[in-house]
Design a protein around this motif. Structure first.
Motif, PDB file in Angstrom:
ATOM      1  N   THR A 125       0.852  -1.188   0.000  1.00 49.65           N
ATOM      2  CA  THR A 125       0.000   0.000   0.000  1.00 49.65           C
ATOM      3  C   THR A 125       0.888   1.239   0.000  1.00 49.65           C
ATOM      4  OG1 THR A 125      -0.147  -0.014   2.416  1.00 49.65           O
ATOM      5  CG2 THR A 125      -1.892  -1.132   1.204  1.00 49.65           C
ATOM      6  N   SER A 126       0.357   2.312  -0.559  1.00 53.43           N
ATOM      7  CA  SER A 126       1.103   3.566  -0.603  1.00 53.43           C
ATOM      8  C   SER A 126       0.131   4.736  -0.506  1.00 53.43           C
ATOM      9  CB  SER A 126       1.918   3.665  -1.900  1.00 53.43           C
ATOM     10  OG  SER A 126       1.070   3.601  -3.034  1.00 53.43           O
ATOM     11  N   PHE A 127       0.629   5.840   0.038  1.00 55.28           N
ATOM     12  CA  PHE A 127      -0.169   7.058   0.119  1.00 55.28           C
ATOM     13  C   PHE A 127       0.755   8.220   0.447  1.00 55.28           C
ATOM     14  CE2 PHE A 127      -0.365   5.029   4.322  1.00 55.28           C
ATOM     15  CZ  PHE A 127       0.101   6.034   5.145  1.00 55.28           C
ATOM     16  N   GLY A 128       0.210   9.422   0.369  1.00 56.92           N
ATOM     17  CA  GLY A 128       0.965  10.618   0.715  1.00 56.92           C
ATOM     18  C   GLY A 128       0.350  11.321   1.907  1.00 56.92           C
ATOM     19  N   PHE A 129       1.194  11.793   2.817  1.00 54.69           N
ATOM     20  CA  PHE A 129       0.711  12.641   3.901  1.00 54.69           C
ATOM     21  C   PHE A 129       0.569  14.060   3.361  1.00 54.69           C
ATOM     22  CE2 PHE A 129       2.431   9.725   7.405  1.00 54.69           C
ATOM     23  CZ  PHE A 129       1.161   9.333   7.777  1.00 54.69           C
ATOM     24  N   PRO A 130      -0.586  14.713   3.595  1.00 56.34           N
ATOM     25  CA  PRO A 130      -0.823  15.999   2.931  1.00 56.34           C
ATOM     26  C   PRO A 130      -0.219  17.215   3.613  1.00 56.34           C
ATOM     27  CG  PRO A 130      -2.769  15.327   4.160  1.00 56.34           C
ATOM     28  CD  PRO A 130      -1.782  14.196   4.278  1.00 56.34           C
ATOM     29  N   ALA A 131       0.188  17.079   4.909  1.00 54.70           N
ATOM     30  CA  ALA A 131       0.569  18.316   5.618  1.00 54.70           C
ATOM     31  C   ALA A 131       1.735  18.087   6.571  1.00 54.70           C
ATOM     32  CB  ALA A 131      -0.640  18.859   6.378  1.00 54.70           C
ATOM     33  N   GLY A 132       2.760  17.397   6.105  1.00 56.92           N
ATOM     34  CA  GLY A 132       3.973  17.255   6.900  1.00 56.92           C
ATOM     35  C   GLY A 132       3.922  16.207   7.996  1.00 56.92           C
ATOM     36  N   GLN A 133       2.908  15.359   8.008  1.00 57.10           N
ATOM     37  CA  GLN A 133       2.848  14.307   9.019  1.00 57.10           C
ATOM     38  C   GLN A 133       4.024  13.339   8.830  1.00 57.10           C
ATOM     39  OE1 GLN A 133       0.326  15.135   6.996  1.00 57.10           O
ATOM     40  NE2 GLN A 133      -1.511  15.565   8.212  1.00 57.10           N
ATOM     41  N   ARG A 134       4.455  12.729   9.934  1.00 57.52           N
ATOM     42  CA  ARG A 134       5.578  11.801   9.883  1.00 57.52           C
ATOM     43  C   ARG A 134       5.199  10.479  10.539  1.00 57.52           C
ATOM     44  NH1 ARG A 134       9.073  12.739   6.205  1.00 57.52           N
ATOM     45  NH2 ARG A 134      10.412  11.241   7.311  1.00 57.52           N
ATOM     46  N   LEU A 135       5.542   9.392   9.859  1.00 60.85           N
ATOM     47  CA  LEU A 135       5.312   8.057  10.381  1.00 60.85           C
ATOM     48  C   LEU A 135       6.210   7.823  11.598  1.00 60.85           C
ATOM     49  CD1 LEU A 135       3.907   5.264   9.795  1.00 60.85           C
ATOM     50  CD2 LEU A 135       6.000   4.654   8.564  1.00 60.85           C
ATOM     51  N   ALA A 136       5.608   7.443  12.738  1.00 57.91           N
ATOM     52  CA  ALA A 136       6.375   7.198  13.961  1.00 57.91           C
ATOM     53  C   ALA A 136       6.562   5.714  14.227  1.00 57.91           C
ATOM     54  CB  ALA A 136       5.677   7.854  15.158  1.00 57.91           C
ATOM     55  N   ALA A 162       6.750  -0.758   7.022  1.00 51.45           N
ATOM     56  CA  ALA A 162       6.389   0.561   6.498  1.00 51.45           C
ATOM     57  C   ALA A 162       7.564   1.521   6.598  1.00 51.45           C
ATOM     58  CB  ALA A 162       5.185   1.124   7.243  1.00 51.45           C
ATOM     59  N   GLY A 163       7.620   2.460   5.647  1.00 53.88           N
ATOM     60  CA  GLY A 163       8.635   3.494   5.655  1.00 53.88           C
ATOM     61  C   GLY A 163       8.129   4.741   4.971  1.00 53.88           C
ATOM     62  N   GLN A 164       8.815   5.843   5.197  1.00 51.49           N
ATOM     63  CA  GLN A 164       8.411   7.124   4.618  1.00 51.49           C
ATOM     64  C   GLN A 164       9.585   7.773   3.923  1.00 51.49           C
ATOM     65  OE1 GLN A 164       6.375   9.705   7.330  1.00 51.49           O
ATOM     66  NE2 GLN A 164       6.318  11.448   5.914  1.00 51.49           N
ATOM     67  N   SER A 165       9.339   8.308   2.724  1.00 58.12           N
ATOM     68  CA  SER A 165      10.311   9.087   1.975  1.00 58.12           C
ATOM     69  C   SER A 165       9.633  10.370   1.540  1.00 58.12           C
ATOM     70  CB  SER A 165      10.810   8.308   0.755  1.00 58.12           C
ATOM     71  OG  SER A 165      11.698   9.088  -0.012  1.00 58.12           O
ATOM     72  N   GLY A 166      10.103  11.491   2.082  1.00 57.40           N
ATOM     73  CA  GLY A 166       9.384  12.737   1.835  1.00 57.40           C
ATOM     74  C   GLY A 166       8.011  12.653   2.458  1.00 57.40           C
ATOM     75  N   SER A 167       6.984  12.894   1.669  1.00 62.88           N
ATOM     76  CA  SER A 167       5.611  12.774   2.177  1.00 62.88           C
ATOM     77  C   SER A 167       5.007  11.411   1.884  1.00 62.88           C
ATOM     78  CB  SER A 167       4.728  13.859   1.553  1.00 62.88           C
ATOM     79  OG  SER A 167       4.649  13.688   0.139  1.00 62.88           O
ATOM     80  N   GLU A 168       5.721  10.583   1.085  1.00 61.38           N
ATOM     81  CA  GLU A 168       5.156   9.310   0.629  1.00 61.38           C
ATOM     82  C   GLU A 168       5.451   8.183   1.620  1.00 61.38           C
ATOM     83  OE1 GLU A 168       3.198   8.857  -2.121  1.00 61.38           O
ATOM     84  OE2 GLU A 168       3.254  11.064  -2.100  1.00 61.38           O
ATOM     85  N   VAL A 169       4.417   7.428   1.970  1.00 57.90           N
ATOM     86  CA  VAL A 169       4.529   6.269   2.856  1.00 57.90           C
ATOM     87  C   VAL A 169       4.221   5.012   2.049  1.00 57.90           C
ATOM     88  CG1 VAL A 169       3.592   5.110   4.900  1.00 57.90           C
ATOM     89  CG2 VAL A 169       3.894   7.602   4.890  1.00 57.90           C
ATOM     90  N   THR A 170       5.073   4.011   2.196  1.00 59.09           N
ATOM     91  CA  THR A 170       4.871   2.721   1.536  1.00 59.09           C
ATOM     92  C   THR A 170       4.920   1.625   2.583  1.00 59.09           C
ATOM     93  OG1 THR A 170       5.937   3.517  -0.477  1.00 59.09           O
ATOM     94  CG2 THR A 170       5.724   1.136  -0.233  1.00 59.09           C
TER      95      THR A 170
END
Length: 448
Positions: free
Chosen positions: A385-396, A403-411
């Motif tokens: 699955t993939s999606f983008g965070f719209p306002a600077g949210q960060r995966l904790a 799961a991982g995050q690059s920029g705003s994109e989470v995969t």
């Protein structure tokens, strides 16, 4: 003080279960529920260990990541005896509220009480909170609903002298909430093994149906399963064999794991029904039918291999429903499957679709759940699955996926135990993120 993580020895448990089968199942000894609520000391521990917690499930498969351990023994003043588990009827007076595993999978609502100003280290033969007193402060009254997932059999005063002692997951301590807002900094500076009050409650906000999976080493002649997502705990599993319902043997005292039998001797087709903590058949006696997963080959090698099932309850067979539970309000992480999404589903892509649901919010963060559904006509072996965070949210943090995050994109890619989905099957993964809760952009799923 943090109690050590408990390690599970699968071979030993399998041997113990085999011995019980050979000797005949020990009678279930139901310890009465304590008057509600009760007050006891609360300690904390880091996790269930691997591959199983005391109830027979990997930590990632629990209905909530807010979980507790109950005392195995009722042995005040005895810090060196470790009676064989499960305890037999002749030692009924030694059974703690772990209840030989029979309180596994039940939920408890826990309320924070007074803090000790002295020494509260659980030393054998020493009083609790010596050289100090119990005092109330601003954390009193914070609550959290948690699932029973482990057992405390250690030789200290907490696990032996205090029958109402709770061992709480360390990661849950700062998720206790008042008026819907997590307290945030209860641990470590304001903890000191406080008093808590607690009582058993049915699974809150329950929906969906049971989850069933085979344990490591399971095969046609030792079909050990774990049953989870329970509306009110589990006090027994019955299996259909040669046209008659028979009581399954609990797998040692892992209260959500049972060794069942096939519909026909030596077969790989199984039918079960489940009784809850009140002894009542779950869902009116609904029958769950499933087979040994093809992915297991002759023996299941994974710690937990989920299975799809069909049900019959007087209305004919139906496709295996998926489960959902939100064990507590606000910030309680939960491991759940197929909830009612609040974000719209993505367009099907290569046989799967994803949907999004926020399950808790607090100042500076939120928790969410992504449900994956196989939309094709054939099984899939895995998903991303993939999606983008719209306002600077960060995966904790995340669970049930890598799961991982690059920029705003989470995969996020499936874990080893939840990638294979039959046609129409669902699973989910969960996450905690910093920032304000918001529906992500470009939510998509790719099957393989």
């Amino acid at each position: 003080m943090t109690l050590p993580t408990r390690l599970r020895l699968v071979a030993a448990l399998a041997a113990a279960a085999a011995a019980l089968l050979a000797a005949g199942q020990l009678p279930a000894l139901a310890v009465d529920d304590p008057p509600a609520p009760v007050t006891g000391n609360a300690t904390h521990f880091d996790g269930l260990g691997a591959p199983y917690g005391g109830c027979g499930l990997p930590q990632s498969e629990l209905d909530s990541q807010d979980f507790v351990a109950l005392n195995v023994y009722n042995l005040p003043g005895d810090y060196s005896s470790f009676p064989t588990r499960p305890l037999p009827p002749s030692e009924a007076d030694r059974i703690g509220l772990w209840n030989n595993g029979l309180n596994c999978g039940r939920f408890v609502t826990v309320t924070i009480g007074d803090r000790c100003t002295g020494i509260n280290d659980g030393a054998p033969g020493q009083p609790f909170c010596r050289n100090g007193s119990w005092v109330a402060d601003g954390y009193n009254g914070a609550t959290l609903t948690m699932v029973v997932a482990d057992s405390c059999g250690d030789g200290n005063a907490w696990c032996r002298d205090d029958p109402y002692h709770l061992d709480l997951a360390t990661g849950s301590l700062n998720r206790f909430a008042r008026d819907g807002v997590p307290v945030g900094d209860l641990y470590p500076n304001h903890w000191n093994n406080r008093h808590v009050s607690w009582s058993f409650v049915p699974a809150p906000n329950y929906s969906g149906d049971l989850r069933i999976g085979f344990l490591q080493g399971a095969q046609r002649y030792w079909p050990a399963i774990a049953v989870s997502h329970l509306p009110n705990g589990i006090h027994g599993v019955e299996y259909l064999s040669d046209g008659a319902w028979r009581a399954a043997t609990m797998n040692s005292d892992m209260g959500q794991s049972y060794v069942i039998g096939a519909s026909t001797s030596g077969g790989t087709d199984f039918q079960i029904r489940v009784r809850d903590a009140a002894g009542t058949l779950v869902n009116g006696g609904r029958v769950y039918r499933f087979g040994l997963p093809a992915g297991c080959g002759g023996t299941c090698s994974a710690a937990y291999t989920p299975v799809s099932y069909t049900t019959s309850d007087g209305t004919g067979a139906t496709a295996s429903p998926s489960a959902s539970v939100s064990p507590s309000a606000s910030a309680s992480p939960s491991v759940s499957v197929s909830p009612s999404p609040t974000g719209g589903p993505s367009s099907p892509s290569a046989g799967c679709a994803a949907s999004w649901r926020v399950t808790g919010t607090w100042s500076g963060g939120f928790q969410a759940e992504v449900t994956v559904r196989n939309t094709g006509a054939a099984p899939i072996a895995g998903w991303t699955t993939s999606f983008g965070f719209p306002a600077g949210q960060r995966l904790a943090s995340s669970w049930n996926a890598t799961a991982g995050q690059s920029g705003s994109e989470v995969t996020a890619t499936n874990a080893s135990w939840n990638g294979a989905l039959p046609a129409g099957g669902t699973t989910s993964w969960g996450l905690v993120a910093t920032g304000d809760a918001a529906t992500p952009t470009g939510l998509a799923c790719t099957a393989r």
